[in-house]
Design a protein around this motif. Sequence first.
Motif, PDB file in Angstrom:
ATOM      1  N   ALA A  92       4.650  -5.292  -8.042  1.00  0.00           N
ATOM      2  CA  ALA A  92       5.282  -5.451  -6.734  1.00  0.00           C
ATOM      3  C   ALA A  92       4.310  -5.118  -5.601  1.00  0.00           C
ATOM      4  O   ALA A  92       4.440  -5.638  -4.488  1.00  0.00           O
ATOM      5  N   LEU A  93       3.340  -4.265  -5.891  1.00  0.00           N
ATOM      6  CA  LEU A  93       2.321  -3.927  -4.893  1.00  0.00           C
ATOM      7  C   LEU A  93       1.242  -5.003  -4.790  1.00  0.00           C
ATOM      8  O   LEU A  93       0.400  -4.958  -3.885  1.00  0.00           O
ATOM      9  N   CYS A 157      -7.747   0.097  -4.427  1.00  0.00           N
ATOM     10  CA  CYS A 157      -8.464   1.130  -3.687  1.00  0.00           C
ATOM     11  C   CYS A 157      -8.183   1.052  -2.193  1.00  0.00           C
ATOM     12  O   CYS A 157      -8.232   2.075  -1.492  1.00  0.00           O
ATOM     13  N   ARG A 158      -7.875  -0.143  -1.690  1.00  0.00           N
ATOM     14  CA  ARG A 158      -7.513  -0.244  -0.273  1.00  0.00           C
ATOM     15  C   ARG A 158      -6.189   0.458   0.017  1.00  0.00           C
ATOM     16  O   ARG A 158      -5.936   0.881   1.146  1.00  0.00           O
ATOM     17  N   ARG A 159      -5.338   0.581  -0.994  1.00  0.00           N
ATOM     18  CA  ARG A 159      -4.042   1.226  -0.823  1.00  0.00           C
ATOM     19  C   ARG A 159      -4.119   2.740  -1.015  1.00  0.00           C
ATOM     20  O   ARG A 159      -3.155   3.450  -0.696  1.00  0.00           O
ATOM     21  N   LEU A 236       1.554   4.827  -7.861  1.00  0.00           N
ATOM     22  CA  LEU A 236       2.907   4.970  -8.396  1.00  0.00           C
ATOM     23  C   LEU A 236       3.648   6.152  -7.793  1.00  0.00           C
ATOM     24  O   LEU A 236       4.784   6.431  -8.182  1.00  0.00           O
ATOM     25  N   ARG A 237       3.011   6.862  -6.871  1.00  0.00           N
ATOM     26  CA  ARG A 237       3.602   8.033  -6.208  1.00  0.00           C
ATOM     27  C   ARG A 237       4.034   9.084  -7.232  1.00  0.00           C
ATOM     28  O   ARG A 237       5.153   9.613  -7.189  1.00  0.00           O
TER      29      ARG A 237
END
Length: 286
Positions: A92-93, A157-159, A236-237
């Motif tokens: 989803a990301l 890595c951008r996230r 995934l927090r």
Amino acid sequence: MSPPVFRFAPSPNGYLHLGHAYSALLNFDRARETGGRFLLRIEDIDTTRCRPEYETAIYEDLAWLGIAWETPVRRQSEHLDAYRAALDRLSALGVVYPAFESRAEIARLVADGPWPRDPDGAPLYPGDARSLSADERDRLVDTGAPYALRLDMAAACRRAVGLSWNELGEGPDGERGVVPARPEAWGDVIVARKETPTSYHLSVVVDDALQDISEIVRGQDLFHATSVHRLLQALLRLPEPVYRHHGLVRDEGGRKLSKSTSSTGLRELRAAGATPAGIRQLVGLG
């Protein structure tokens, strides 16, 4: 405040050796020293190599060493839905994609001259599946072609920038304290395959979070992989544990121990008259 939680997580694809004993004892001792909990996890997602007799032997060897663990034991093969859910969140990301090259095809792609390699020495993914259109990916999947789901490392890595971890042990080059994570060194790692909705990297971070593992005690051979694990935890927090990497038990030639080396196997040593106290001395915990 909750007590700290430790785990030993072997794969039942062979018999345990002195290196496994060292890591298991370190985790068990840390749990006792801190008033924490000690869990045993069976990492059996590799169905081609994992066998019931090896799992039984793990229980026997650990009990002989005097190690006790909480039950029930978590067996990864019984929790594929948890890994599939995590994989769906990554999808989803927009940070995973299917790659269709076989291992042989990848070997051919990197055969002509030097190629960048990951910290374990394997060549970084050389293919171009990331650039395929969604329609082309769907077409290839519909044909039944085998594929691996890879992490788009640049997008991931951008996230999640500025990642690090707290190292209570020591890395191969003496790293301690706050260690910067460098997941980009691994390239587009595999996070799942067509037939298995997970990989070691994905399942280990999901399991550690679900089991509330607060301190991960493991060998220095996994030190650099921690960068990938921190990235997945951020995406995934998931909670961030602390890490305590330890030196490896090596053979007389200085090589990392293998499950195929019977001279350091716990079953062979026990049959030759070794005692649990003797094993502790052999691994430097006497």
